[in-house]
Design an enzyme around this catalytic site. Structure first.
Site, short mmCIF file in Angstrom:
data_model
loop_
_atom_site.label_atom_id
_atom_site.label_comp_id
_atom_site.label_asym_id
_atom_site.label_seq_id
_atom_site.Cartn_x
_atom_site.Cartn_y
_atom_site.Cartn_z
N ASP A 11 0.85 -1.20 0.00
CA ASP A 11 0.00 0.00 0.00
C ASP A 11 0.89 1.25 0.00
O ASP A 11 0.87 2.03 0.95
CB ASP A 11 -0.94 -0.01 1.23
CG ASP A 11 -0.21 -0.04 2.56
OD1 ASP A 11 0.96 -0.50 2.64
OD2 ASP A 11 -0.80 0.41 3.57
N HIS A 241 9.39 -0.15 9.17
CA HIS A 241 8.51 -1.33 9.23
C HIS A 241 8.66 -2.24 8.01
O HIS A 241 9.02 -3.41 8.13
CB HIS A 241 7.05 -0.88 9.35
CG HIS A 241 6.77 0.04 10.49
ND1 HIS A 241 6.88 -0.35 11.79
CD2 HIS A 241 6.39 1.34 10.51
CE1 HIS A 241 6.57 0.66 12.59
NE2 HIS A 241 6.27 1.69 11.82
C1 BDR Z 1 2.57 -0.48 8.68
O1 BDR Z 1 1.49 0.44 8.42
C2 BDR Z 1 1.78 1.26 7.32
O2 BDR Z 1 1.58 2.59 7.63
C3 BDR Z 1 3.24 1.04 6.99
O3 BDR Z 1 3.44 1.15 5.59
C4 BDR Z 1 3.52 -0.34 7.49
O4 BDR Z 1 3.20 -1.31 6.53
C5 BDR Z 1 3.19 -0.15 10.01
O5 BDR Z 1 2.26 -0.28 11.04
CA CA Z 2 2.86 -0.71 4.18
#
Ligand code: BDR
Ligand code: CA
Length: 317
Positions: A11, A241
């Protein structure tokens, strides 16, 4: 050794963009496709951003568009405050020429995974709706996939959108619970480890020095992401992340894992919370519980140092 084939379900999103460029820059991986999902932005923007990244890096790769909504609950508002209005910080010109594959993501996934049986690692770094749709469409796909490496959840630590929930699981808890309950191998790279990998602008500046095109783009979009984290944790760093999930495929030794069956809370105050389940019929998940953050940074920079030379090679081939 042949490169490991992967498909990233994404995403994009600033840290998604980092993870995607990282995966393409790493010669140990062959990125076969990107499938898109709502989350940090709406679905249409996620597909546009994925196509743009593929063009920016001159990558050979299919992009297939996925679910517009969660499988059961209403969609939450995208995280514009974290990733920017169109997902890449302040960037506004995101007009790719390439087009997405005509197949919806779950059909593309089913056909591609079956055509490469036992070889593909699926790496979801957004809400898990496409993967839940894949399980509905093709329940036996579990016999054809090598494994899943998922960025999501917060098992032994607090969440990031609520005290209880991590964003990807919170955005589609029913999908997360279904995917964690299926009979396939999963490595879960959640906030338990990703919150400990924190990069400052300095790190991205080093990446930009060695790879001005790819690393320069990452440095530029990281500024918005770092500004967000500065307000939340009071330090000028961002949490890596999604890149952590890619690192868990290429460099699993910098993580430690423990096996735990997991479930996800589907409603109420704790919705999206991932917890160790008492349901012993659930196949245990390999939950990442610690990471060598310095090694992660070293590895990330060493991969990015090759990003532009790989790009030039692709242009000349
Ligand atoms: C996840 O949430 C999204 O905002 C980031 O891309 C990552 O995949 C972290 O909690
Ligand atoms: Ca993500």
């Amino acid at each position: 050794m042949a490169a490991q084939k992967i498909i990233i379900d994404t995403d994009p999103g600033i840290d998604d963009a980092m993870a995607i460029h990282q995966a393409f820059a790493d010669s140990r991986l062959e990125v076969v496709g990107l499938t898109t999902i709502f989350g940090n932005v709406y679905l249409e923007q996620a597909t546009r951003n994925s196509l743009w990244l593929v063009e920016h890096g001159a990558y050979e790769c299919t992009v297939a568009s996925g679910a517009e909504n969660p499988i059961f609950q209403k969609m939450n508002i995208p995280s514009f405050h974290v990733h920017g209005k169109q997902g890449f910080g302040e960037m506004t010109e995101i007009n790719p020429i390439r087009k997405a594959d005509p197949r919806p993501a779950h059909i593309y996934l089913s056909e591609t995974i079956r055509a490469n049986t036992g070889q593909i690692i699926l790496c979801p770094i957004g809400p898990l709706s496409n993967i839940a749709n894949l399980l509905d469409y093709d329940p036996k796909i579990t016999n054809h996939i090598k494994k899943l490496v998922i960025m999501g959840g917060a098992v032994h630590v607090p969440g990031n959108v609520t005290t209880y929930a991590e964003a990807n699981f919170w955005n589609d808890p029913h999908a997360a619970d279904k995917v964690l309950g299926a009979n396939w191998e999963i490595d879960l790279i959640g906030l338990d480890v990703t919150s400990n990998i924190q990069f400052s602008l300095d790190v991205f500046a080093q990446g930009a020095k060695s790879s001005p095109r790819i690393g320069g783009f990452i440095r530029d979009i990281s500024k918005f992401y770092i500004d967000f984290y500065k307000q939340v944790i009071g330090k000028p760093v961002c949490l890596m992340h999604d890149p952590a999930a890619i690192l868990a495929i290429t460099d699993p030794d910098i993580f430690t894992f423990q096996k735990e069956p997991l479930s996800v809370i589907l409603k109420g105050e704790k919705v999206g919370n991932s917890f160790v389940s008492e349901n012993l019929e659930r196949r245990p998940v390999n939950v990442a519980v610690s990471v060598d953050a310095e090694a992660a940074q070293r590895q990330f920079l060493s991969i990015f140092s090759k990003a532009d030379s790989a790009y030039k090679k692709r242009l000349n081939s």
